[in-house]
Design a protein around this motif. Structure first.
Motif, PDB file in Angstrom:
ATOM      1  N   TRP A 555       0.835  -1.193   0.000  1.00  0.00           N
ATOM      2  CA  TRP A 555       0.000   0.000   0.000  1.00  0.00           C
ATOM      3  C   TRP A 555       0.869   1.243   0.000  1.00  0.00           C
ATOM      4  N   TYR A 556       0.263   2.339  -0.375  1.00  0.00           N
ATOM      5  CA  TYR A 556       0.931   3.638  -0.335  1.00  0.00           C
ATOM      6  C   TYR A 556      -0.094   4.680   0.106  1.00  0.00           C
ATOM      7  N   ASP A 557       0.411   5.826   0.545  1.00  0.00           N
ATOM      8  CA  ASP A 557      -0.491   6.884   0.980  1.00  0.00           C
ATOM      9  C   ASP A 557       0.238   8.220   0.905  1.00  0.00           C
ATOM     10  N   LEU A 558      -0.510   9.274   0.630  1.00  0.00           N
ATOM     11  CA  LEU A 558      -0.006  10.643   0.641  1.00  0.00           C
ATOM     12  C   LEU A 558      -0.938  11.437   1.557  1.00  0.00           C
ATOM     13  N   LEU A 559      -0.402  11.900   2.695  1.00  0.00           N
ATOM     14  CA  LEU A 559      -1.238  12.447   3.757  1.00  0.00           C
ATOM     15  C   LEU A 559      -1.016  13.944   3.939  1.00  0.00           C
ATOM     16  N   ARG A 560      -2.072  14.628   4.360  1.00  0.00           N
ATOM     17  CA  ARG A 560      -1.962  16.009   4.851  1.00  0.00           C
ATOM     18  C   ARG A 560      -1.757  15.925   6.363  1.00  0.00           C
ATOM     19  N   LEU A 561      -0.631  16.416   6.826  1.00  0.00           N
ATOM     20  CA  LEU A 561      -0.287  16.330   8.239  1.00  0.00           C
ATOM     21  C   LEU A 561      -0.486  17.688   8.912  1.00  0.00           C
ATOM     22  N   PRO A 562      -0.515  17.716  10.248  1.00  0.00           N
ATOM     23  CA  PRO A 562      -0.617  19.004  10.956  1.00  0.00           C
ATOM     24  C   PRO A 562       0.548  19.929  10.600  1.00  0.00           C
ATOM     25  N   ASP A 563       0.343  21.198  10.768  1.00  0.00           N
ATOM     26  CA  ASP A 563       1.348  22.236  10.488  1.00  0.00           C
ATOM     27  C   ASP A 563       1.679  22.323   9.008  1.00  0.00           C
ATOM     28  N   GLY A 564       0.798  21.809   8.130  1.00  0.00           N
ATOM     29  CA  GLY A 564       1.012  21.940   6.694  1.00  0.00           C
ATOM     30  C   GLY A 564       2.015  20.972   6.110  1.00  0.00           C
ATOM     31  N   ARG A 565       2.482  20.013   6.901  1.00  0.00           N
ATOM     32  CA  ARG A 565       3.432  19.045   6.372  1.00  0.00           C
ATOM     33  C   ARG A 565       2.721  17.997   5.519  1.00  0.00           C
ATOM     34  N   ILE A 566       3.538  17.227   4.765  1.00  0.00           N
ATOM     35  CA  ILE A 566       3.031  16.178   3.871  1.00  0.00           C
ATOM     36  C   ILE A 566       3.666  14.857   4.287  1.00  0.00           C
ATOM     37  N   GLY A 567       2.871  13.806   4.359  1.00  0.00           N
ATOM     38  CA  GLY A 567       3.381  12.487   4.725  1.00  0.00           C
ATOM     39  C   GLY A 567       3.388  11.534   3.546  1.00  0.00           C
ATOM     40  N   LEU A 568       4.515  10.860   3.346  1.00  0.00           N
ATOM     41  CA  LEU A 568       4.637   9.820   2.322  1.00  0.00           C
ATOM     42  C   LEU A 568       4.740   8.482   3.041  1.00  0.00           C
ATOM     43  N   VAL A 569       3.842   7.567   2.730  1.00  0.00           N
ATOM     44  CA  VAL A 569       3.819   6.262   3.380  1.00  0.00           C
ATOM     45  C   VAL A 569       3.829   5.186   2.305  1.00  0.00           C
ATOM     46  N   ILE A 570       4.631   4.170   2.516  1.00  0.00           N
ATOM     47  CA  ILE A 570       4.573   2.996   1.661  1.00  0.00           C
ATOM     48  C   ILE A 570       4.895   1.783   2.519  1.00  0.00           C
ATOM     49  N   GLY A 571       4.162   0.689   2.309  1.00  0.00           N
ATOM     50  CA  GLY A 571       4.344  -0.498   3.136  1.00  0.00           C
ATOM     51  C   GLY A 571       4.046  -1.769   2.384  1.00  0.00           C
ATOM     52  N   ASP A 572       4.446  -2.890   2.984  1.00  0.00           N
ATOM     53  CA  ASP A 572       4.299  -4.195   2.342  1.00  0.00           C
ATOM     54  C   ASP A 572       4.040  -5.229   3.421  1.00  0.00           C
ATOM     55  N   VAL A 573       2.820  -5.767   3.455  1.00  0.00           N
ATOM     56  CA  VAL A 573       2.460  -6.817   4.405  1.00  0.00           C
ATOM     57  C   VAL A 573       2.856  -8.164   3.811  1.00  0.00           C
ATOM     58  N   GLN A 574       3.427  -9.021   4.619  1.00  0.00           N
ATOM     59  CA  GLN A 574       3.839 -10.346   4.176  1.00  0.00           C
ATOM     60  C   GLN A 574       2.642 -11.131   3.649  1.00  0.00           C
ATOM     61  N   GLY A 575       2.851 -11.840   2.531  1.00  0.00           N
ATOM     62  CA  GLY A 575       1.815 -12.714   2.005  1.00  0.00           C
ATOM     63  C   GLY A 575       1.091 -12.131   0.815  1.00  0.00           C
ATOM     64  N   HIS A 576       0.393 -13.021   0.083  1.00  0.00           N
ATOM     65  CA  HIS A 576      -0.365 -12.616  -1.105  1.00  0.00           C
ATOM     66  C   HIS A 576      -1.724 -13.317  -1.064  1.00  0.00           C
ATOM     67  N   ASN A 577      -2.528 -12.899  -0.118  1.00  0.00           N
ATOM     68  CA  ASN A 577      -3.842 -13.505   0.040  1.00  0.00           C
ATOM     69  C   ASN A 577      -4.781 -12.490   0.671  1.00  0.00           C
ATOM     70  N   ALA A 578      -6.000 -12.938   0.912  1.00  0.00           N
ATOM     71  CA  ALA A 578      -7.005 -12.025   1.456  1.00  0.00           C
ATOM     72  C   ALA A 578      -6.629 -11.545   2.851  1.00  0.00           C
ATOM     73  N   GLU A 579      -5.958 -12.391   3.651  1.00  0.00           N
ATOM     74  CA  GLU A 579      -5.561 -11.970   4.996  1.00  0.00           C
ATOM     75  C   GLU A 579      -4.555 -10.822   4.917  1.00  0.00           C
ATOM     76  N   ALA A 580      -3.578 -10.924   3.994  1.00  0.00           N
ATOM     77  CA  ALA A 580      -2.600  -9.845   3.843  1.00  0.00           C
ATOM     78  C   ALA A 580      -3.293  -8.543   3.463  1.00  0.00           C
ATOM     79  N   THR A 581      -4.296  -8.637   2.592  1.00  0.00           N
ATOM     80  CA  THR A 581      -5.022  -7.436   2.195  1.00  0.00           C
ATOM     81  C   THR A 581      -5.794  -6.837   3.366  1.00  0.00           C
ATOM     82  N   ALA A 582      -6.411  -7.699   4.175  1.00  0.00           N
ATOM     83  CA  ALA A 582      -7.171  -7.211   5.325  1.00  0.00           C
ATOM     84  C   ALA A 582      -6.247  -6.548   6.350  1.00  0.00           C
ATOM     85  N   VAL A 583      -5.088  -7.174   6.621  1.00  0.00           N
ATOM     86  CA  VAL A 583      -4.130  -6.589   7.562  1.00  0.00           C
ATOM     87  C   VAL A 583      -3.614  -5.264   7.025  1.00  0.00           C
ATOM     88  N   MET A 584      -3.370  -5.215   5.714  1.00  0.00           N
ATOM     89  CA  MET A 584      -2.914  -3.969   5.106  1.00  0.00           C
ATOM     90  C   MET A 584      -3.911  -2.840   5.359  1.00  0.00           C
TER      91      MET A 584
END
Length: 762
Positions: A555-584
Motif C-alpha cells: 500500500w501507499y499513501d499521501l497524507l496532509r499532516l498538521p502544520d502543513g506538512r506532507i506524509g509519504l507512506v509505503i508499506g508491504d504486508v507479508q503474504g499474497h492472500n485475502a488476509e494480507a489485504t485485510a491486515v494492510m
C-alpha cells in the motif's frame, strides 16, 4: 536497399502504434522484426524502438567491415557531428571498444565510470558518462560482419539475463546483414562505375559461407517456417521437392491435412499440440501424399520458439525424406499398392490407431487447458495450441453474459489480427447463437455452392456449443482456409474438445469472479487519487501479483499532516492472500490516525508495530514513513525493514542513508531511529516496495543498481525541468513499471510513489 541511409526516430504519432509501444516490446518480437529489416539503418532503428527499454538509444552505432577490412560507421543515433567525422572509420587493430569487441569475438562492456562526455575519446573510453555502453561483435560462421554498439541504462555489470538478450540481438543483426550483403550486388544502387557505394555494399573477402546450405541441400532437407501469430507457413524450394508438392509463387506451404496421410494426421496434430505446449525441440515422422497416389515418409525436425511470456510464436526446422536411398523406388511401388501398410513405417505404440492418436490429441489439449487459470489464459491456450494443432485459420470464442453471447478471444490478438477476428465474430454471431440454442454442433458441408462465399466467409468451419454441467457457457467457431469434409471421427473429436473447453472456461470464469472481488477489495483500501498539494507534484502506481490469488498487502499513501506538512507512506504486508489485504487495510488506517495526531515518523511506526502485534495474525510488514515540509523542504523519516527511498537530483539517483529498525510486528518494543534531511526545490523522491526491483533471475543489488541507472538517464533526458513536473512523473512511473510488466511472471505485487518539490511555499 540503402545500407547507409540514416535512421529517423518515430514521430509522436508513430510511437503510439503497437509496433513501437513499450508495452508490446519483447526480445522475441525484436528478433523477428530484425530478420525482416532491409538495411543497416533499419536494423539499428528496430533495436532501439523494439528492444528492451533499458537500451537507451543515445550514442548507439552500427559499424560494418568494408572491403579494406576497416570498420565503417554505417548507421547511428544520438552521435554528434564531430564524432561522425573523427570516428567514421575504426581500425580493427586499435583499442576502441568496437575494435576490441571484434578482435576478442565477445561483448565488450564499459561501465559509466569508464565513459566520458568526450565520446568516444580513445583514451577515456567509449560512452556518454551517463550509462553503460556495450559493443557487440557481429559474426556469422566465424566470419566478421561488423559491430553493434548500444548505450544501456545499467550501472556496474550487466546481468547475465540481459547480456543473453543483447547477444541474441547482435546475432540476429549479424545474420540479417550477412544475408543483405550476400544480395547487395542485385539490390544496392550502383554508382556510374558499377561499384556499390563504399562501405555499404562492400563485402569482406570470403565472408559468404555456403557450406551449411550446401550440406542441407545435399542431405535432401528442406526448410520451413510457421508464424503462429498470423497462421502463415512458408517452405523453401527444397521442402516442396522433399514432399513432392508443386511449389507456390510466394512459398506459402499447403495445409497439413492436404499433404499428410489421413491415418497419420491425428498423430501429427497430437505431437504438434504437445510441442506447442512445452516449446523447444521436437521431431515427428509421418507420411505424405504425392501425385499419382504415391506415399513418402517424411521426418520433420524443428523448434517451437517462445516469447518472453512463454507463448509459442514461431516454428522453424527441416523436412527430410526418410525414403531417400536405393530402396526408395521399391518402397514407393509398395506404397502405391498398399498405402496404409508402408514398409518400415510403425505407428507409435501409444498411438497404434487413428482413434488412439485422436485421444492423444485430446489429452495434449486437455493438459494445455488444465494449466489455464483465467479466461484469458484459456483463450491464449486455444490460440497458441488448439488453433495450430487443428490447422485452423482462426478460432473465435463467445461467452454467455446475461443471456447474450459476447466475444472474448479478440483480446489475445493485436493489430490487424484483432480487426479480422472482430469482423469474423460479427459475421458468425447468428450461427453461433443458433448452435448454442440447439446445443448441437454445426459443420460446413462442401458442395457446388461453397465457392460463392464472400471474402470474409471462411472456406469451411465448425461451430461448437459450449455446455458445462448443463449450463450454457458459450460458443466456439473454428474456421479453415481451405474446404474440408468433416467425417464422423472428426465430428466426435471436435465435440469432445468442446466439452473440455467448456469445463475449462467455466472453471476460469469462477476464478475470475473471485479474483475480481478480491482485487476490488484491495483497490478500495488504496487511495483512488492522490491529493493535490501546493508546491508538490506526485504520481503513484500499483500492480498486483500474477501468482496465487493475484492480491497482496502493498500500500501507499499521501497524507496532509498538521502544520502543513506532507506524509509519504509505503508499506508491504507479508503474504499474497485475502488476509494480507485485510491486515494492510488495518495498518493503513492505524498509521494514518497516528500520523494525523501529530506523531513524528519514528513514533508513528512504533505505535503501528504495536498495533500489528495486537491483531490476531502471524504476519509482519515493512514500512517507510517520510514527513516533508513543503515550505522549506525539511524531511523527517523512519524506516521499518523497508527499501530505502531514492533521491533524484542533478542527474544523479542515490539511496538515502536512512537507518532503520525491524519490520512492523516483529519486535513491538524496539524504537525506530528518526532521520532528518532536506528535499530541495527541483528534487524528486521515489519510495517503492521490493516487487519493483526483485527478480528471481538476478541479484537484488544488481536490480537496484540498474533501476538507479535508469533514473539517472531519465533525470538527464526527460526530467521535470524539461517537460513539466506532473507529466514527467507520470512518464517515469510508467517507465519504472514497464520492466515489471515485461517479466514472465510477477511473484510479488508492486507499489511506488513519486514526489517532486516544484517550488517553495510563500
Amino acid at each position: 536497399m540503402d545500407l547507409t541511409s540514416p535512421w529517423v526516430p518515430p514521430s509522436e504519432d508513430e510511437s503510439r502504434t503497437p509496433r513501437s509501444s513499450p508495452t508490446a516490446r519483447s526480445p522475441m518480437r525484436c528478433v523477428r522484426l530484425l530478420l525482416g529489416c532491409t538495411s543497416a539503418a533499419e536494423l539499428l532503428g528496430t533495436v532501439l524502438a523494439e528492444g528492451p527499454g533499458w537500451i537507451t538509444g543515445e550514442g548507439s552505432a552500427l559499424y560494418l567491415l568494408d572491403s579494406a577490412g576497416m570498420l565503417r560507421l554505417t548507421a547511428s543515433h544520438g552521435l554528434p557531428d564531430w564524432a561522425h567525422e573523427r570516428y567514421s572509420i575504426v581500425d580493427p587493430a586499435g583499442d576502441l571498444p568496437a575494435a576490441m569487441a571484434l578482435r576478442l569475438r565477445r561483448p565488450y562492456l564499459l561501465s559509466p565510470e569508464h565513459t566520458s562526455v568526450d565520446y568516444p575519446n580513445k583514451n577515456a573510453g567509449m560512452g556518454t558518462g551517463m550509462v553503460a555502453v556495450i559493443a557487440l561483435p557481429m559474426v556469422v560462421d566465424e566470419r566478421p560482419v561488423g559491430v553493434l554498439a548500444l548505450a544501456l541504462a545499467h550501472r556496474g555489470t550487466v546481468p547475465r539475463r540481459d547480456l543473453d538478450v543483447l547477444e541474441t540481438i547482435g546475432e540476429a543483426c549479424a545474420h540479417r546483414l550477412s544475408h543483405l550483403l550476400d544480395h547487395a550486388d542485385a539490390r544496392i544502387p550502383q554508382d556510374p562505375a558499377g561499384a556499390p557505394p563504399d562501405g555499404a555494399g562492400s563485402r569482406p573477402a570470403g565472408l559468404a559461407h555456403p557450406m551449411l546450405s550446401l550440406a542441407v541441400r545435399a542431405a535432401g532437407h528442406g526448410a520451413f517456417e510457421r508464424d503462429l501469430v498470423t497462421g502463415e507457413s512458408y517452405w523453401d524450394a527444397a521442402a516442396f521437392r522433399v514432399t513432392g508438392q508443386p511449389a507456390t509463387a510466394d512459398g506459402s506451404a499447403p495445409e497439413l491435412d492436404r499433404i499428410v496421410h489421413p491415418e497419420d494426421l491425428p498423430d501429427v496434430q497430437a505431437a504438434l499440440a504437445e510441442s506447442l505446449t512445452t516449446g523447444g525441440w521436437y521431431r515427428i515422422g509421418y507420411r505424405v501424399l504425392r501425385g499419382g497416389g504415391r506415399v513418402a515418409r517424411i521426418e520433420e525436425t524443428g523448434e517451437v520458439m517462445l516469447d518472453v511470456h512463454g507463448r509459442p510464436v514461431r516454428v522453424a526446422g527441416l523436412l527430410s525424406d526418410r525414403d531417400q536411398g536405393r530402396g526408395r523406388d521399391r518402397d514407393r511401388d509398395r506404397d502405391r499398392e498398399h498405402p496404409g501398410q508402408q514398409a518400415g513405417h510403425q505407428q507409435p505404440e501409444e498411438q497404434s490407431t487413428p482413434a488412439g492418436a485422436r485421444t492423444a490429441l485430446l489429452l495434449a489439449l486437455t493438459r494445455s487447458l488444465s494449466r489455464a487459470v483465467t479466461v484469458r489464459d484459456v483463450t491464449t491456450a486455444v490460440t497458441d495450441v488448439a488453433r495450430p494443432a487443428f490447422g485452423a485459420a482462426s478460432i473465435v470464442l463467445d461467452l454467455v453474459d446475461e443471456g447474450r453471447l459476447l466475444p472474448v478471444s479478440h483480446t489475445v490478438y493485436g493489430g490487424p489480427r484483432r480487426t479480422e477476428l472482430t469482423r469474423l465474430a460479427d459475421l458468425s454471431e447468428n450461427v453461433m447463437q443458433h448452435a448454442l440454442t440447439r446445443s448441437a454442433p454445426l459443420f460446413s458441408e462442401p458442395g457446388p455452392d461453397r465457392g460463392r462465399h464472400g471474402p470474409l466467409t471462411p472456406a469451411s468451419w465448425a461451430v461448437l456449443p459450449l455446455v458445462a454441467s448443463g449450463r450454457q457457457v458459450g460458443s466456439c467457431l473454428i474456421t479453415f482456409s481451405a474446404e474440408r469434409a468433416f467425417g464422423r471421427e472428426d465430428r466426435t473429436l471436435y465435440s469432445a474438445f468442446a466439452g473440455i473447453l467448456a469445463q475449462s472456461l467455466e472453471r476460469a470464469r469462477l476464478y475470475d469472479t473471485h479474483h475480481h472481488r478480491a482485487t476490488e477489495l484491495q483497490r478500495a483500501m488504496l487511495p483512488r487519487t492522490l491529493p493535490r498539494l501546493p508546491g508538490i507534484a506526485s504520481a503513484a502506481r500499483y500492480l498486483p501479483s500474477t501468482e496465487g490469488m493475484q492480491i497482496g498487502g502493498d500500500w501507499y499513501d499521501l497524507l496532509r499532516l498538521p502544520d502543513g506538512r506532507i506524509g509519504l507512506v509505503i508499506g508491504d504486508v507479508q503474504g499474497h492472500n485475502a488476509e494480507a489485504t485485510a491486515v494492510m487495510g488495518q495498518l493503513r488506517s492505524g498509521l494514518r490516525a497516528y500520523a494525523t495526531d501529530g506523531h513524528d515518523p519514528a513514533a508513528t511506526l512504533a505505535r503501528t508495530s504495536r498495533l500489528l502485534t495486537e491483531l490476531d495474525t502471524d504476519l509482519f510488514a515493512t514500512c517507510l514513513f517520510l514527513a516533508l515540509d513543503p515550505a522549506d523542504g525539511a524531511l523527517t523519516a523512519a524506516r521499518a525493514g523497508h527499501p530505502a527511498p531514492v533521491r533524484i537530483a542533478d542527474g544523479r539517483a542515490v539511496e538515502l542513508d536512512l537507518p532503520g529498525g525491524p519490520p512492523l510486528g516483529v519486535d513491538p518494543g524496539q524504537p525506530y531511529p528518526l532521520t532528518v534531511g532536506r528535499l530541495a526545490v527541483g528534487e524528486t523522491l521515489l519510495v517503492y516496495t521490493d516487487g519493483l526491483v526483485e527478480d528471481r533471475e538476478e541479484d537484488y543489488d544488481e536490480s537496484v543498481q540498474r533501476m538507479l541507472g535508469g533514473l539517472e538517464l531519465w533525470a538527464r533526458q526527460t526530467g521535470p525541468t524539461r517537460v513539466g513536473a506532473a507529466p514527467a512523473l507520470e512518464r517515469l512511473a510508467d517507465l519504472l513499471t514497464l520492466n515489471v510488466t515485461e517479466r514472465r511472471s510477477r511473484p510479488d505485487d508492486v507499489a511506488l510513489l513519486l514526489l517532486h518539490r516544484t517550488s517553495p511555499l510563500p
